[in-house]
Structures are given as C-alpha cells and as structure tokens.
Design an enzyme around this catalytic site. Sequence first.
Site, PDB file in Angstrom:
ATOM      1  N   LYS A 280      39.857  39.856  52.440  1.00 11.55           N
ATOM      2  CA  LYS A 280      40.040  39.369  53.752  1.00 11.55           C
ATOM      3  C   LYS A 280      40.163  38.166  54.279  1.00 11.55           C
ATOM      4  CE  LYS A 280      38.633  42.491  56.520  1.00 11.55           C
ATOM      5  NZ  LYS A 280      39.235  43.487  57.036  1.00 11.55           N
TER       6      LYS A 280
ATOM      7  N   HIS B 192      29.536  35.252  34.594  1.00 10.59           N
ATOM      8  CA  HIS B 192      30.430  35.618  35.680  1.00 10.59           C
ATOM      9  C   HIS B 192      30.925  34.257  36.655  1.00 10.59           C
ATOM     10  CE1 HIS B 192      31.221  39.898  34.976  1.00 10.59           C
ATOM     11  NE2 HIS B 192      29.783  39.862  34.799  1.00 10.59           N
TER      12      HIS B 192
ATOM     13  N   CYS C 226      32.253  38.050  30.001  1.00  3.02           N
ATOM     14  CA  CYS C 226      31.280  39.240  29.884  1.00  3.02           C
ATOM     15  C   CYS C 226      32.012  40.161  28.730  1.00  3.02           C
ATOM     16  CB  CYS C 226      31.206  39.905  30.962  1.00  3.02           C
ATOM     17  SG  CYS C 226      29.827  40.975  31.009  1.00  3.02           S
ATOM     18  N   TYR C 227      32.434  41.307  29.049  1.00  6.19           N
ATOM     19  CA  TYR C 227      32.965  42.334  28.107  1.00  6.19           C
ATOM     20  C   TYR C 227      34.004  41.699  27.414  1.00  6.19           C
ATOM     21  CZ  TYR C 227      35.543  46.097  26.104  1.00  6.19           C
ATOM     22  OH  TYR C 227      36.286  47.085  25.447  1.00  6.19           O
TER      23      TYR C 227
ATOM     24  N   GLU D 292      33.441  33.879  38.374  1.00  2.00           N
ATOM     25  CA  GLU D 292      34.059  34.122  39.275  1.00  2.00           C
ATOM     26  C   GLU D 292      33.484  34.339  40.539  1.00  2.00           C
ATOM     27  OE1 GLU D 292      33.720  35.962  36.672  1.00  2.00           O
ATOM     28  OE2 GLU D 292      33.942  37.999  36.843  1.00  2.00           O
TER      29      GLU D 292
ATOM     30  N   ASP E 190      44.219  43.258  59.006  1.00  3.98           N
ATOM     31  CA  ASP E 190      45.005  43.611  57.920  1.00  3.98           C
ATOM     32  C   ASP E 190      46.248  44.356  58.258  1.00  3.98           C
ATOM     33  OD1 ASP E 190      42.365  42.892  57.133  1.00  3.98           O
ATOM     34  OD2 ASP E 190      41.837  44.961  56.289  1.00  3.98           O
TER      35      ASP E 190
ATOM     36  N   GLY F  29      33.740  44.628  31.958  1.00  4.25           N
ATOM     37  CA  GLY F  29      34.274  45.911  32.224  1.00  4.25           C
ATOM     38  C   GLY F  29      32.965  46.811  32.051  1.00  4.25           C
TER      39      GLY F  29
END
Length: 502
Positions: A358, A161, A77-78, A163, A219, A51
């Site tokens: 996507k 991170h 992280c945060y 991710e 989409d 964050g």
Amino acid sequence: MIAVIDFGSQYTQLIARRVRECHVYSEIFSCYTDINDIDKKSLEGLILSGGPNSVYHTRAKSFKHFFNLNVPILGICYGMQLAAQILGGKVRHSKKREYGHACISVRTSSIFSKCPKRFNVWMSHGDSVVKLPHGARIIAWTETTPIAAFQLGPVYCLQFHPEVHHTQFGFTIINNFLNKTCKAKRTWTINRFVQDEVRKIGKIVGDEKVICAVSGGIDSTVAAALTTKAIGDNLIGVFVDNGLLRMDEKEEVRSIISPRINLRVVNAKKRFLSRLLKVKSPERKRKIIGNEFIKIFEAEARKIKGIRYLVQGTLYPDVIESGKGIGPSAIIKSHHNVGGLPKKMRLKIIEPLRFLFKDEVRQIARVLKLPSSFIERKPFPGPGLAVRIVGPVTEKRLMLLRQADKILLEEARSIKKYKDIWQIFAVLLPLGSVGVMGDKRTYDSVCAIRAVYSEDGMTADWVRLPQEFLNRVSRRITNEVRGINRVVYDITSKPPSTIEWE
Ligand code: XMP
C-alpha cells in the site's frame, strides 16, 4: 537483477520490496521455477526466502541448482538452512524454538558493515543449523542459536529476517549484500515502475476498451490512473454498490471518481444481500462476494462490444493472504479480488499493482499527481461491512454498524493521531448483552472498535487511543444508535489476529 526465490514465506515480497528500496531491480521466482527461465545475463545475485517447511522433510537436494549459478547468495531462515544442508552442513529441529525478538552478536563481516556489535532481530524458526558446511565461518549468534548467521565465500546466510520492520539494521544488511557482495546496479525507481507498467499495459491492451473495477479506494484508483495513462478514454470504470458500503459512501465515491474517469455505477444491493442471507462463515462470505463482483463485471463487459480485460487494484498482501503467492504459501483469508474469484472467467485480469504494498501505491499516486486528500484515504476492504459484521449480514445489522462507524469516524477525524492511524473502524459482534437505559432493561448488540498502526497491512499494532476519546465514542454510540448498548476496544496486534475480524 536480483532473483528472490520464494520457498513460501509470508515475507517474500517484503524482501523484494527492501531490494526495491535500495533502488535495485528484483524479480520473484517460485522455488520450483525452471532455472532456464531466469535471465542469467542480468542476474547479479540470489536471495533465498524463508518458508514453512523443514529442509529435512523436503527434498532439499532438488534445489541444488540454485547454488551452481555462480552468483552471490543471501539465504534467509529456511534459505539459510537449505544452504547449510546442500553445502554439507546439518540442520536439526531444535528444542529451543525462537519466535519474535532476539538479541544477536555479530563478528566483523561486510554484511554487517555499519551495524553495531549487538542488536535486536526478528526470529521465527523451529529448526537450526547445528553443523557448518566445510570452510564456512559463524558471523552471528544469539543466546539460544549458536549459528545465527554464517558465511561461505559469496554465500551469506541469516537465521533471522532482515526484511521485517522489527529487525534493527535489516535494511542496512540487505543494502550491504546488494552493494558490497553483488555490486548490483541501482536503477530502480517508482518513476521507472510507472513508465514500465504503462508500457506493458499499452502493449497488452492496444486499442481495445477495458473495464476497471473501482471502489473509491487508493488501489483501484491508482490502477485506473495507470491504465488511463496507457490507453486514455478506452478505460471504463465500474463501481458496484453491493449494499455493504459505509454511510454515504456511494455518493462520495461518485464525486471523487466521476470527474476523472468514465464511470458506470451498478446497483447490486439486493443481489449481494440475498446471496449472503444466513451465511456465517467468513470464507464463504468472501467467496460469494468475489464471485458476485466478477459476474457483475462480466455482465457490464457484455454490454460494451469486444471487452476482454478487467483491471483490478489487487495488492500483494491480498495475494499472499489468499495463498496465491509465488511459492507454496498458506491461506490466511481469501481476499475478494484474488481467492474469491471463480475458477472459470471470461475476462482476463490485469493487475498492475499485484506485487506492491500500500505505501508503495501511495508513492505511485504522488507520481501520478492524485490529490493528497485522496492519497491519505484509509484502506477499506472490498467485501466491505460484510467482514465487519461477525455472523449473518442483514439490512438491520448493516444499519446498526453504519451508524456506529459514522460516529467513530467523525470523532476520529478530530484527534491528532488520526493521520498516522492505518485503519479505524467499528465491528458488530454476534452477541446480545444486557444493559439498563432510563430504568429499563435492554438486550442489545455489542460493537467493537478496532484501530491499528501498520506499515503495509502485513503486520499491525493496536493504537493506544486516548481514554477520553474512547469514552466519547462509547457514550455517543450507546446514546445515538438504538440497538447497541455496549462498546468494547480490540487490543490485539497482527499477528496473532488479523486487522479485519473476518
Ligand atoms: P487483514 O484483515 O487480512 O487485512 O489483516 C489486511 C488489510 O487488507 C484489507 N483487506 C482487504 N482488502 N479485499 C480488500 O480489498 C479483501 O478481501 C480484504 N480483506 C482485508 C484490510 O482492510 C487491511 O487493510
């Protein structure tokens, strides 16, 4: 279920997405969520996101309840700093900030199972944990950050991170947490997502007719196909020709979409262009376009009795960049279908893809058996060429850009890299430039070419296009488009730039 708690990171949905890739079901909750809204019975673990804030500026203690749920926790992280602060450690602003790649060394720990002793990770922090909570042990460090990860019982905390794509073994680390610490059930698949969404849409809509905003892009077509699976012919597609389309696009879209769904084409060229006249600010353009789209959908809905719902193919990057994430995230740009919506709307919006990326939508398109030529279509932004004409949008400038873009795409389709490129397009700059053609001075426009690789539109790198290709495109554009006498190539990644220029 794994609950991902969003503290405003740009990457929160990437966390949820990695959890999905491990076939584990996850839900995202705002950090301000009432704890009673989380279904404790199915909860297998918590992931606390990064964050933009500092734990010593926010009331960290007000998030203490997340640590009383008695489930394994992964703090990122945060999220790590919050855990450290709440569990009795200390966090300080560090003089040596770390942004980008860092090499970490790790100790033996279940979370680093199948990872080497040293590998590259992605860091993005100005604060660091400087004192561990009592009983915690350091499990990773870098040259600048002595506490890059720590563990305290079933609480694992990472300063980097896992991710993001740039962290090596990031997927393995998340998988280890889910598998070894949470022992989470692996029941989530794209097929199951399709079944669940179809059921949800059917339940909301019942026997009513709905309209669906279609653009010919993947989409909105996938959103329409999912809805059709739920409600059949009760879906009416609305395609708006806003005058900001590429060359021949209207006819192409009509030929792709109309055999599949009941389609209405609305000609609104004049209306959009007159609203955009003299508008320079990218955010104003986006807001005007978002507003006009909705007004048109509402007008179309009024023509058919009893329409209450509008289906849109909004994706997660549209949501997060518009600052409408679940937690307190920053506005990067207002995507037309999210941040461009008016405050008051008569239609209720259904967005089955709102939390996906996507490439996940492409997987759904495969499950729904949409043709592969269509699945491979490159993204095109809803505000169209308006965000590729820097400065005011006029008919004349639109025509210049359409011609340049057509040449670029014709050439691009013939190179090998084309299938791997995320987007390749031309941008018209608000600049005059001096040139010489046939011994005469010219003072014409400059066109930029942008080509990027990306996995999900959140980060991107520019494509090292062959020089011969760039040469061919530049020669063709300056020779064939009257009004452009200079072509430049954009060599910036995202971040710090975004993919579109506006
Ligand atoms: P940026 O420019 O933010 O774009 O790096 C990320 C991806 O999103 C597309 N894009 C949009 N798509 N409505 C859309 O439907 C919008 O307002 C919008 N703005 C950007 C962009 O083309 C890229 O693929």
